[in-house]
Design an enzyme around this catalytic site. Structure first.
Site, PDB file in Angstrom:
ATOM      1  N   TYR A  39      43.978 -14.327  35.561  1.00 13.23           N
ATOM      2  CA  TYR A  39      43.476 -14.454  34.185  1.00 13.23           C
ATOM      3  C   TYR A  39      44.401 -15.363  33.359  1.00 13.23           C
ATOM      4  CZ  TYR A  39      41.780 -12.606  29.633  1.00 13.23           C
ATOM      5  OH  TYR A  39      41.276 -12.450  28.363  1.00 13.23           O
ATOM      6  N   LYS A  59      43.379 -18.827  31.583  1.00  9.59           N
ATOM      7  CA  LYS A  59      43.473 -18.968  30.126  1.00  9.59           C
ATOM      8  C   LYS A  59      44.470 -20.054  29.719  1.00  9.59           C
ATOM      9  CE  LYS A  59      40.377 -15.862  29.008  1.00  9.59           C
ATOM     10  NZ  LYS A  59      39.137 -16.271  28.351  1.00  9.59           N
TER      11      LYS A  59
HETATM   12  P1  NAP Z   1      33.493  -8.329  26.805  1.00  6.30           P
HETATM   13  O1  NAP Z   1      33.217  -7.396  25.686  1.00  6.30           O
HETATM   14  O2  NAP Z   1      33.883  -7.791  28.134  1.00  6.30           O
HETATM   15  O3  NAP Z   1      32.227  -9.310  26.961  1.00  6.30           O
HETATM   16  C1  NAP Z   1      32.225 -10.277  27.969  1.00  6.30           C
HETATM   17  C2  NAP Z   1      31.089 -11.229  27.757  1.00  6.30           C
HETATM   18  O4  NAP Z   1      31.119 -12.219  28.797  1.00  6.30           O
HETATM   19  C3  NAP Z   1      29.739 -10.550  27.846  1.00  6.30           C
HETATM   20  O5  NAP Z   1      28.868 -11.111  26.904  1.00  6.30           O
HETATM   21  C4  NAP Z   1      29.269 -10.868  29.258  1.00  6.30           C
HETATM   22  O6  NAP Z   1      27.854 -10.928  29.400  1.00  6.30           O
HETATM   23  C5  NAP Z   1      29.865 -12.246  29.466  1.00  6.30           C
HETATM   24  N1  NAP Z   1      30.048 -12.521  30.891  1.00  6.30           N
HETATM   25  C6  NAP Z   1      30.769 -11.802  31.782  1.00  6.30           C
HETATM   26  N2  NAP Z   1      30.636 -12.322  33.019  1.00  6.30           N
HETATM   27  C7  NAP Z   1      29.799 -13.376  32.914  1.00  6.30           C
HETATM   28  C8  NAP Z   1      29.248 -14.303  33.832  1.00  6.30           C
HETATM   29  N3  NAP Z   1      29.497 -14.244  35.157  1.00  6.30           N
HETATM   30  N4  NAP Z   1      28.427 -15.262  33.367  1.00  6.30           N
HETATM   31  C9  NAP Z   1      28.124 -15.332  32.049  1.00  6.30           C
HETATM   32  N5  NAP Z   1      28.612 -14.482  31.120  1.00  6.30           N
HETATM   33  C10 NAP Z   1      29.427 -13.506  31.548  1.00  6.30           C
HETATM   34  O7  NAP Z   1      34.648  -9.371  26.442  1.00  6.30           O
HETATM   35  P2  NAP Z   1      35.437  -9.658  25.077  1.00  6.30           P
HETATM   36  O8  NAP Z   1      36.581  -8.727  25.009  1.00  6.30           O
HETATM   37  O9  NAP Z   1      34.508  -9.805  23.936  1.00  6.30           O
HETATM   38  O10 NAP Z   1      36.071 -11.074  25.468  1.00  6.30           O
HETATM   39  C11 NAP Z   1      35.478 -12.296  25.110  1.00  6.30           C
HETATM   40  C12 NAP Z   1      36.462 -13.401  25.450  1.00  6.30           C
HETATM   41  O11 NAP Z   1      37.696 -13.165  24.781  1.00  6.30           O
HETATM   42  C13 NAP Z   1      36.808 -13.464  26.944  1.00  6.30           C
HETATM   43  O12 NAP Z   1      36.942 -14.797  27.354  1.00  6.30           O
HETATM   44  C14 NAP Z   1      38.153 -12.773  27.020  1.00  6.30           C
HETATM   45  O13 NAP Z   1      38.907 -13.205  28.115  1.00  6.30           O
HETATM   46  C15 NAP Z   1      38.756 -13.197  25.701  1.00  6.30           C
HETATM   47  N6  NAP Z   1      39.827 -12.312  25.242  1.00  6.30           N
HETATM   48  C16 NAP Z   1      39.572 -10.995  24.996  1.00  6.30           C
HETATM   49  C17 NAP Z   1      40.625 -10.191  24.578  1.00  6.30           C
HETATM   50  C18 NAP Z   1      40.445  -8.730  24.285  1.00  6.30           C
HETATM   51  O14 NAP Z   1      41.459  -8.059  24.028  1.00  6.30           O
HETATM   52  N7  NAP Z   1      39.239  -8.191  24.273  1.00  6.30           N
HETATM   53  C19 NAP Z   1      41.905 -10.736  24.420  1.00  6.30           C
HETATM   54  C20 NAP Z   1      42.104 -12.073  24.686  1.00  6.30           C
HETATM   55  C21 NAP Z   1      41.053 -12.864  25.088  1.00  6.30           C
HETATM   56  P3  NAP Z   1      26.987  -9.590  29.820  1.00  6.30           P
HETATM   57  O15 NAP Z   1      27.022  -8.683  28.642  1.00  6.30           O
HETATM   58  O16 NAP Z   1      25.616 -10.073  30.101  1.00  6.30           O
HETATM   59  O17 NAP Z   1      27.681  -9.000  31.004  1.00  6.30           O
END
Ligand code: NAP
Length: 252
Positions: free
Chosen positions: A160, A164
């Site tokens: 990851y 990133k």
């Molecule tokens: P999340 O709630 O787990 O949602 C993930 C999203 O990505 C969902 O809409 C999912 O679609 C989509 N996704 C997953 N696999 C996919 C695939 N194979 N093809 C297309 N879409 C896919 O994630 P989040 O926490 O909101 O994170 C969003 C972004 O922020 C990510 O890039 C993550 O790495 C980054 N981020 C998050 C955090 C954190 O603490 N949460 C911190 C740093 C960075 P479905 O609903 O259809 O599965």
């Protein structure tokens, strides 16, 4: 008074918009006047619920687009479908992401490959496809959702973190390539944000992560969406190649 709908007339593609940060970003864009393509992979019902909320709450033009971003051709297809459905594309947010955590010594090849494919390679494919119409129209705003793990690393997340960090390199190089055409390319680096990605972690893991955050709490998806929205506003046109940390001071 500042314009309440500064993104009126803009057409945006937000990946991973069925949940979490992507959903909050789609909502913020619609509130600001943009038409939004809500991309998802496995949860069409969640994506349709977001589309309904965008239409009902903000009168926005909105569509749901399904694509598994593990498939490179699906990534480029998303841009094509957005252009067809919304009449063009002005804003792209590469937000979809997954984690497959393990210590590097125990990390399976499949878990390395899946994270690099979805978190990094798909973003490149989408950027490349979107740049074609953006270069032609001499306008575009791209935001890549990186992570604090890509800035300072994180034990147990070598795949990851590599993806990133790669997104940050992609962001900076693209920013230099297309700046003269009024296309900006920026990244946000969220810290520990309350979404499905983090609330499914064990309580002890969450508690120790929160203990390291100077603000003393997790961030919200809305707080990340605000930072993303800021980067695509008309008045942010001179900001490019930047990585905006949204982390409660974690990397300060
Ligand atoms: P999340 O709630 O787990 O949602 C993930 C999203 O990505 C969902 O809409 C999912 O679609 C989509 N996704 C997953 N696999 C996919 C695939 N194979 N093809 C297309 N879409 C896919 O994630 P989040 O926490 O909101 O994170 C969003 C972004 O922020 C990510 O890039 C993550 O790495 C980054 N981020 C998050 C955090 C954190 O603490 N949460 C911190 C740093 C960075 P479905 O609903 O259809 O599965």
């Amino acid at each position: 008074m500042s314009d309440p709908r500064p993104l009126e007339g803009r057409r945006a593609l937000v990946t991973g918009a069925s949940r979490g940060i992507g959903r909050a970003t789609a909502m913020a864009f619609a509130k600001a006047g943009a038409a939004v393509a809500v991309a998802y992979s496995a949860h069409p019902e969640s994506a349709e619920a977001v589309v309904t909320a965008l239409r009902n709450d903000h009168g926005a033009t909105a569509i749901a687009l399904g694509a598994d971003l593990a498939d490179p051709s699906a990534a480029a297809g998303l841009v094509e479908q957005t252009v067809q459905a919304l009449g063009g594309i002005d804003i792209v947010v590469n937000n979809a992401g997954i984690t497959r955590d393990n210590l590097a010594m125990r990390l399976a090849d499949d878990d390395w490959d899946a994270v690099i494919a979805i978190d990094l390679t798909a973003a490149f494919h989408i950027c490349r496809a979107a740049l074609r119409p953006m270069l032609r129209q001499r306008f575009g705003r791209i935001v890549n959702v990186s992570s604090i793990a890509g800035v300072i690393g994180n034990a147990g997340q070598s795949n990851y973190s590599a993806a990133k960090a790669g997104l940050i390199g992609l962001t900076k190089s693209l920013a230099r390539e297309v700046a003269s055409r009024d296309i900006t390319v920026n990244a946000v680096a969220p810290g520990f944000i309350e979404t499905d990605m983090t609330t499914t972690l064990a309580d002890a893991v969450q508690a120790s992560a929160i203990a390291a955050i100077p603000k003393g709490r997790m961030g919200t998806a809305d707080e990340v969406a605000s930072a993303i929205t800021f980067l695509v506003l008309p008045e942010s046109g001179y900001i490019t190649g930047h990585v905006l940390h949204v982390d409660g001071g974690l990397a300060a």
